[in-house]
Design an enzyme around this catalytic site. Structure first.
Site, PDB file in Angstrom:
ATOM      1  N   GLY A   1       3.067   3.426  13.818  1.00  0.00           N
ATOM      2  CA  GLY A   1       3.905   2.258  14.104  1.00  0.00           C
ATOM      3  C   GLY A   1       3.539   1.620  15.441  1.00  0.00           C
TER       4      GLY A   1
ATOM      5  N   GLU B   1      10.217  15.377  16.077  1.00  0.00           N
ATOM      6  CA  GLU B   1      10.562  15.228  14.666  1.00  0.00           C
ATOM      7  C   GLU B   1       9.742  16.238  13.869  1.00  0.00           C
ATOM      8  OE1 GLU B   1       9.271  11.686  12.463  1.00  0.00           O
ATOM      9  OE2 GLU B   1      11.272  11.635  11.588  1.00  0.00           O
TER      10      GLU B   1
ATOM     11  N   LYS C   1       0.839  -1.199   0.000  1.00  0.00           N
ATOM     12  CA  LYS C   1       0.000   0.000   0.000  1.00  0.00           C
ATOM     13  C   LYS C   1       0.873   1.248   0.000  1.00  0.00           C
ATOM     14  CE  LYS C   1      -1.893   2.672   3.004  1.00  0.00           C
ATOM     15  NZ  LYS C   1      -1.806   3.924   2.227  1.00  0.00           N
TER      16      LYS C   1
ATOM     17  N   GLY D   1       6.869   4.742   8.441  1.00  0.00           N
ATOM     18  CA  GLY D   1       6.012   5.920   8.593  1.00  0.00           C
ATOM     19  C   GLY D   1       6.143   6.506   9.975  1.00  0.00           C
ATOM     20  N   SER D   2       5.053   7.071  10.469  1.00  0.00           N
ATOM     21  CA  SER D   2       5.142   7.807  11.737  1.00  0.00           C
ATOM     22  C   SER D   2       5.196   6.862  12.938  1.00  0.00           C
ATOM     23  CB  SER D   2       3.937   8.738  11.867  1.00  0.00           C
ATOM     24  OG  SER D   2       2.755   7.972  11.869  1.00  0.00           O
ATOM     25  N   THR D   3       5.771   7.363  14.012  1.00  0.00           N
ATOM     26  CA  THR D   3       5.886   6.567  15.237  1.00  0.00           C
ATOM     27  C   THR D   3       4.504   6.255  15.803  1.00  0.00           C
ATOM     28  OG1 THR D   3       8.089   7.399  15.690  1.00  0.00           O
ATOM     29  CG2 THR D   3       6.852   6.611  17.586  1.00  0.00           C
TER      30      THR D   3
ATOM     31  N   CYS E   1      13.545  10.366   7.451  1.00  0.00           N
ATOM     32  CA  CYS E   1      13.462   9.885   8.839  1.00  0.00           C
ATOM     33  C   CYS E   1      14.828   9.932   9.518  1.00  0.00           C
ATOM     34  CB  CYS E   1      12.875   8.489   8.885  1.00  0.00           C
ATOM     35  SG  CYS E   1      13.638   7.364   7.728  1.00  0.00           S
TER      36      CYS E   1
ATOM     37  N   GLU F   1       9.912   0.877  10.629  1.00  0.00           N
ATOM     38  CA  GLU F   1      10.892   1.960  10.437  1.00  0.00           C
ATOM     39  C   GLU F   1      10.153   3.254  10.718  1.00  0.00           C
ATOM     40  OE1 GLU F   1      14.010   1.622   9.657  1.00  0.00           O
ATOM     41  OE2 GLU F   1      14.120  -0.418   8.839  1.00  0.00           O
TER      42      GLU F   1
HETATM   43  P1  NAD Z   1       1.764   7.991   8.479  1.00  0.00           P
HETATM   44  O1  NAD Z   1       2.451   7.087   9.423  1.00  0.00           O
HETATM   45  O2  NAD Z   1       0.370   8.387   8.791  1.00  0.00           O
HETATM   46  O3  NAD Z   1       1.721   7.299   7.025  1.00  0.00           O
HETATM   47  C1  NAD Z   1       2.654   6.354   6.553  1.00  0.00           C
HETATM   48  C2  NAD Z   1       1.910   5.214   5.846  1.00  0.00           C
HETATM   49  O4  NAD Z   1       1.091   4.538   6.792  1.00  0.00           O
HETATM   50  C3  NAD Z   1       0.955   5.678   4.743  1.00  0.00           C
HETATM   51  O5  NAD Z   1       0.951   4.731   3.692  1.00  0.00           O
HETATM   52  C4  NAD Z   1      -0.381   5.683   5.439  1.00  0.00           C
HETATM   53  O6  NAD Z   1      -1.468   5.529   4.571  1.00  0.00           O
HETATM   54  C5  NAD Z   1      -0.250   4.475   6.348  1.00  0.00           C
HETATM   55  N1  NAD Z   1      -1.144   4.485   7.499  1.00  0.00           N
HETATM   56  C6  NAD Z   1      -1.656   5.564   8.151  1.00  0.00           C
HETATM   57  N2  NAD Z   1      -2.465   5.164   9.167  1.00  0.00           N
HETATM   58  C7  NAD Z   1      -2.446   3.807   9.164  1.00  0.00           C
HETATM   59  C8  NAD Z   1      -3.072   2.813   9.983  1.00  0.00           C
HETATM   60  N3  NAD Z   1      -3.870   3.130  10.990  1.00  0.00           N
HETATM   61  N4  NAD Z   1      -2.816   1.517   9.703  1.00  0.00           N
HETATM   62  C9  NAD Z   1      -1.990   1.174   8.696  1.00  0.00           C
HETATM   63  N5  NAD Z   1      -1.391   2.068   7.878  1.00  0.00           N
HETATM   64  C10 NAD Z   1      -1.611   3.374   8.104  1.00  0.00           C
HETATM   65  O7  NAD Z   1       2.643   9.223   8.251  1.00  0.00           O
HETATM   66  P2  NAD Z   1       2.171  10.672   7.681  1.00  0.00           P
HETATM   67  O8  NAD Z   1       0.892  11.151   8.278  1.00  0.00           O
HETATM   68  O9  NAD Z   1       2.185  10.587   6.226  1.00  0.00           O
HETATM   69  O10 NAD Z   1       3.324  11.569   8.233  1.00  0.00           O
HETATM   70  C11 NAD Z   1       3.262  11.991   9.584  1.00  0.00           C
HETATM   71  C12 NAD Z   1       4.607  12.024  10.207  1.00  0.00           C
HETATM   72  O11 NAD Z   1       5.196  10.728  10.110  1.00  0.00           O
HETATM   73  C13 NAD Z   1       5.614  12.930   9.559  1.00  0.00           C
HETATM   74  O12 NAD Z   1       5.531  14.232  10.004  1.00  0.00           O
HETATM   75  C14 NAD Z   1       6.895  12.286   9.965  1.00  0.00           C
HETATM   76  O13 NAD Z   1       7.255  12.704  11.243  1.00  0.00           O
HETATM   77  C15 NAD Z   1       6.576  10.840  10.025  1.00  0.00           C
HETATM   78  N6  NAD Z   1       7.016  10.102   8.847  1.00  0.00           N
HETATM   79  C16 NAD Z   1       8.110   9.327   8.961  1.00  0.00           C
HETATM   80  C17 NAD Z   1       8.551   8.626   7.857  1.00  0.00           C
HETATM   81  C18 NAD Z   1       9.737   7.755   7.915  1.00  0.00           C
HETATM   82  O14 NAD Z   1      10.329   7.492   6.877  1.00  0.00           O
HETATM   83  N7  NAD Z   1      10.121   7.238   9.049  1.00  0.00           N
HETATM   84  C19 NAD Z   1       7.911   8.751   6.650  1.00  0.00           C
HETATM   85  C20 NAD Z   1       6.769   9.547   6.557  1.00  0.00           C
HETATM   86  C21 NAD Z   1       6.349  10.206   7.680  1.00  0.00           C
END
Ligand code: NAD
Length: 482
Positions: A241, A389, A183, A236-238, A292, A258
């Site tokens: 995660g 962050e 996804k 993605g975000s903590t 990140c 990650e």
């Molecule tokens: P996010 O964690 O919401 O999104 C990352 C991915 O997770 C996307 O594909 C999203 O659709 C998916 N996702 C969101 N909610 C989910 C859920 N409940 N279950 C499963 N998958 C889900 O991140 P964001 O809102 O796009 O960004 C927010 C913050 O996250 C940023 O400000 C940054 O601090 C951090 N971030 C970190 C990384 C990294 O590489 N570590 C990357 C993007 C964002």
């Protein structure tokens, strides 16, 4: 590694053949999602690029079923050498279409074409070449006896390096013999969907790779909760995660996460200052700071602080912000309106808490999402900009007197993903590196990536490693890593 080794093939052209709309790619077919649709836009112009069909939970069911079927009937029965051939073909096709992918990624994400052309897409090819070479060597690669695939891998990726994060996840999964449901992020689905075309061109059996754009709380969550998925790999975000870790606690599903970071770039007074200044800029302004492992905290030895900050602002003033498709652009657009709002809010808080703000004096385009490169000085360790962050082009400068103080300050964060050290003193370099709780520590450089090298975090930056042998083990039943 030189990225040039994986440069676009001479025959690749920058001509984009985008479709006006994209469906989901499930079981080797394009099929409309039942979760509605959304328009993906260019963050630099706010213009529409394409209409994207979205998956709901029933589409995730179909995708997992397709991945399971291809795993049971084709992929798990294939020899490693045959799987490797598909991966080599994919790597080669990426090179052939590298310029087209670079333009698409820049359009959809907002990052400068110089980065997508010279870094993102060459690294994508490098990742597939690297893991192609592993596919027929699993039995004697020190990965435990009879390493076997896990089955179906659910992969959820962010918007900051869309195709590269796909490569980090898809290449080792396939090399290890798994099938995939991936996804992409809401704002950057384009190159993942173009990758489905690459899978077809490579003749990959139907269902081995399934691409399902969708909302995180709908498609992402359904994938995480799906009983037919054997492994979840998330970047993605903590916050998300943590939620995934909670959902899967006690289940049989393997997980790698990650997450975020607040990397320290530590500069000692014996460092090569001009090189360090370049490294600090790469560390935080590469990809608009949407990284990140960005070096978002500069820890500089007190006696050289003024000199370093002065050189930094002078050098930053030569950078060009603007049209990401212009190859002279250094700083592109912020990926989304939401991310721009987050960066704006957190920097306002930092200023209100007493930090001094320096901003690049430049014009902003009239449309799109833009944030001027920003440096905060006079930052206390308790200031929000030193702790949270930001995921934007914002550097916080803190100072230290002794190596021990630098170590304490660098480790004073809930994250533990990356750090950089700048010194000419080799024993100091080794001692400090050894004391940092960070998954990667760069020595006199920053933000260098290589498929042979494991990458991942400590503490709230997640767990598990991607890259190299460790990244492969994460997709094997008895590969040792969880
Ligand atoms: P996010 O964690 O919401 O999104 C990352 C991915 O997770 C996307 O594909 C999203 O659709 C998916 N996702 C969101 N909610 C989910 C859920 N409940 N279950 C499963 N998958 C889900 O991140 P964001 O809102 O796009 O960004 C927010 C913050 O996250 C940023 O400000 C940054 O601090 C951090 N971030 C970190 C990384 C990294 O590489 N570590 C990357 C993007 C964002």
């Amino acid at each position: 590694m030189s990225f040039r080794d994986y440069a676009p093939a001479p025959e690749s052209t920058a001509i984009l053949n985008l479709r006006p709309s994209y469906a989901l790619y499930i079981g080797g077919e394009w099929t409309d999602g039942r979760g509605g649709s959304m328009t993906t836009i260019s963050p630099a112009t706010e213009k529409s690029i394409a209409e994207i069909s979205l998956a709901d939970a029933s589409d995730i069911d179909r995708a997992v079923a397709a991945a399971r079927k291809s795993y049971d009937t084709v992929w798990s029965r294939m020899s490693g050498a045959e799987r490797g051939k598909y991966l080599f073909r994919i790597a080669r096709l990426i090179q052939e279409r590298a310029r087209e992918f670079a333009v698409a990624e820049t359009l959809d994400n907002g990052k400068p074409i110089r980065e997508t052309r010279d870094i993102d897409i060459p690294l994508v090819a490098a990742w597939f070449f690297h893991y192609a070479g592993w596919a027929d060597k699993l039995d004697y690669a020190g990965l435990g006896p009879n390493p076997s695939a896990l089955g179906v891998a659910g992969q959820i990726i962010p918007w900051n390096f869309p195709l590269l994060m796909l490569a980090w996840k898809v290449a080792p999964a396939l090399a290890a013999g798994n099938t995939v449901v991936l996804k992409p992020a809401e704002t950057t689905p384009l190159t993942a969907l173009m990758f489905a075309d690459i899978c077809e061109q490579a003749g990959l059996p139907a269902g081995v790779v399934n691409i399902v754009p969708g909302l995180g709380g709908v498609a992402g969550q359904a994938l995480v909760e799906h009983a037919g998925v054997n492994k979840i790999a998330f970047t993605g975000s903590t916050g998300v995660g943590r939620q995934i870790a909670r959902t899967l606690a006690g289940s049989e599903t393997r997980v790698t996460l990650e997450l975020g970071g607040k990397g320290a770039n530590i500069v000692f007074d014996d460092a090569a200052i001009d090189e360090a200044v370049e490294g600090i800029i790469t560390g935080i302004f590469f990809n608009q700071g949407h990284v990140c492992c960005a070096g978002s905290r500069l820890l500089v030895q007190e006696n050289i602080q003024d000199e370093v900050v002065e050189k930094l602002t002078r050098r930053l003033s030569t950078l060009r912000l603007g049209d990401p498709l212009d190859k002279n652009t250094d700083i592109g657009a912020v990926n989304s309106k939401e991310q721009l709002a987050r960066i704006t809010a957190i920097t306002a808080t930092g200023e209100a808490e007493g930090a001094n703000r320096w901003t690049l004096d430049c014009e902003l385009p009239s449309k799109g999402f833009w944030f001027r490169p920003t440096i905060f000085t006079n930052v206390t360790t308790s200031n929000t900009v030193a702790r949270d962050e930001i995921f934007g082009p914002v550097l916080s400068v803190l100072s230290f007197r002794t190596p021990d103080e630098a170590i304490v300050k660098a480790n004073n964060t809930p994250y533990g993903l990356s750090a950089g050290i700048w010194t000419q003193n080799a024993s100091r370099m080794l001692r400090v590196a050894d004391s940092l709780r960070a998954g990667v520590v760069w020595a006199n450089t920053f933000n260098q990536f290589d498929p042979t090298s494991p990458f991942g975090g400590y503490k709230e930056s997640g767990y598990g490693r991607e890259g190299g042998r460790h990244g492969l083990a994460a997709y094997l039943a008895n590969g040792g890593a969880r």
